[in-house]
Design a protein around this motif. Structure first.
Motif, PDB file in Angstrom:
ATOM      1  N   ASP A 141     -28.265 169.489  90.887  1.00  0.00           N
ATOM      2  CA  ASP A 141     -27.642 170.021  89.466  1.00  0.00           C
ATOM      3  C   ASP A 141     -28.635 169.159  88.346  1.00  0.00           C
ATOM      4  O   ASP A 141     -27.950 169.626  87.508  1.00  0.00           O
ATOM      5  CB  ASP A 141     -26.827 168.369  89.951  1.00  0.00           C
ATOM      6  N   MET A 142     -30.118 169.218  88.697  1.00  0.00           N
ATOM      7  CA  MET A 142     -30.814 168.870  87.528  1.00  0.00           C
ATOM      8  C   MET A 142     -31.533 170.509  87.100  1.00  0.00           C
ATOM      9  O   MET A 142     -31.474 171.597  87.545  1.00  0.00           O
ATOM     10  CB  MET A 142     -31.980 167.745  87.752  1.00  0.00           C
ATOM     11  N   ASP A 143     -32.083 170.413  85.537  1.00  0.00           N
ATOM     12  CA  ASP A 143     -32.725 171.581  85.075  1.00  0.00           C
ATOM     13  C   ASP A 143     -34.488 171.151  85.383  1.00  0.00           C
ATOM     14  O   ASP A 143     -34.544 170.587  85.623  1.00  0.00           O
ATOM     15  CB  ASP A 143     -32.063 171.811  83.670  1.00  0.00           C
ATOM     16  N   VAL A 144     -34.848 172.430  86.496  1.00  0.00           N
ATOM     17  CA  VAL A 144     -35.891 172.289  86.841  1.00  0.00           C
ATOM     18  C   VAL A 144     -36.612 173.874  85.479  1.00  0.00           C
ATOM     19  O   VAL A 144     -36.234 174.791  84.990  1.00  0.00           O
ATOM     20  CB  VAL A 144     -35.818 173.404  88.014  1.00  0.00           C
ATOM     21  N   THR A 145     -37.471 173.169  84.563  1.00  0.00           N
ATOM     22  CA  THR A 145     -38.380 173.498  83.649  1.00  0.00           C
ATOM     23  C   THR A 145     -39.421 174.329  84.302  1.00  0.00           C
ATOM     24  O   THR A 145     -39.282 175.009  82.817  1.00  0.00           O
ATOM     25  CB  THR A 145     -37.933 172.190  82.476  1.00  0.00           C
ATOM     26  N   ALA A 146     -40.293 173.941  84.511  1.00  0.00           N
ATOM     27  CA  ALA A 146     -41.199 174.868  84.576  1.00  0.00           C
ATOM     28  C   ALA A 146     -41.787 174.161  86.525  1.00  0.00           C
ATOM     29  O   ALA A 146     -41.444 173.202  87.032  1.00  0.00           O
ATOM     30  CB  ALA A 146     -42.233 173.657  83.861  1.00  0.00           C
ATOM     31  N   VAL A 147     -42.661 175.216  87.063  1.00  0.00           N
ATOM     32  CA  VAL A 147     -42.774 175.098  87.844  1.00  0.00           C
ATOM     33  C   VAL A 147     -44.952 175.149  87.784  1.00  0.00           C
ATOM     34  O   VAL A 147     -44.940 176.452  87.692  1.00  0.00           O
ATOM     35  CB  VAL A 147     -42.780 176.330  89.259  1.00  0.00           C
TER      36      VAL A 147
END
Length: 134
Positions: free
Chosen positions: A76-82
């Protein structure tokens, strides 16, 4: 202190990784040899966190051209970068519970990479476990 231990348990327990090989279905062919978890910010009022997790991965048995990371516990969390080996990936795919990216050339058995995900939002919480912000 309980909060930090809960976070460590949360991310180690629910941040699962698996790999899909060129000719194989979804089978576990990736060895996660090290985890590094950083909680960068805790917003007690909104009950959110900003964090990153880096995991050292190596394929076992077959080359890996597609890596799929299951986001159990943080879906449910936002992934902002990989990032892979400190290089920001310009292209990656987020589904409800996974992050996927390709390796070109494929990662060979015995080779290692460090994959880092930055994310934020409300962490997993349920009555009997998860992450409690108070």
């Amino acid at each position: 202190m309980i909060f930090k231990h809960s976070l460590l348990f949360l991310f180690c327990s629910f941040f699962s990784f698996y790999i899909v090989g060129q000719q194989l279905s979804t089978i576990d062919y990736l060895d996660a040899t090290h985890y590094e978890i950083h909680v960068n910010d805790i917003d007690f009022q909104d009950q959110t966190i900003s964090a990153s997790t880096t995991v050292t991965l190596t394929p076992v048995g077959i080359p890996a051209d597609l890596i799929t990371l299951e986001l159990l516990g943080i879906s449910d969390m936002d992934v902002t970068a990989v990032y892979v080996d400190d290089v920001l990936l310009p292209v990656w795919i987020r589904t409800d519970s996974t992050v996927r990216f390709t390796m070109d050339p494929p990662l060979q058995p015995g080779d290692t990479i460090d994959v880092k995900l930055n994310y934020h939002g409300k962490p997993f919480h349920e009555a009997g476990g998860g992450c409690h912000v108070s």
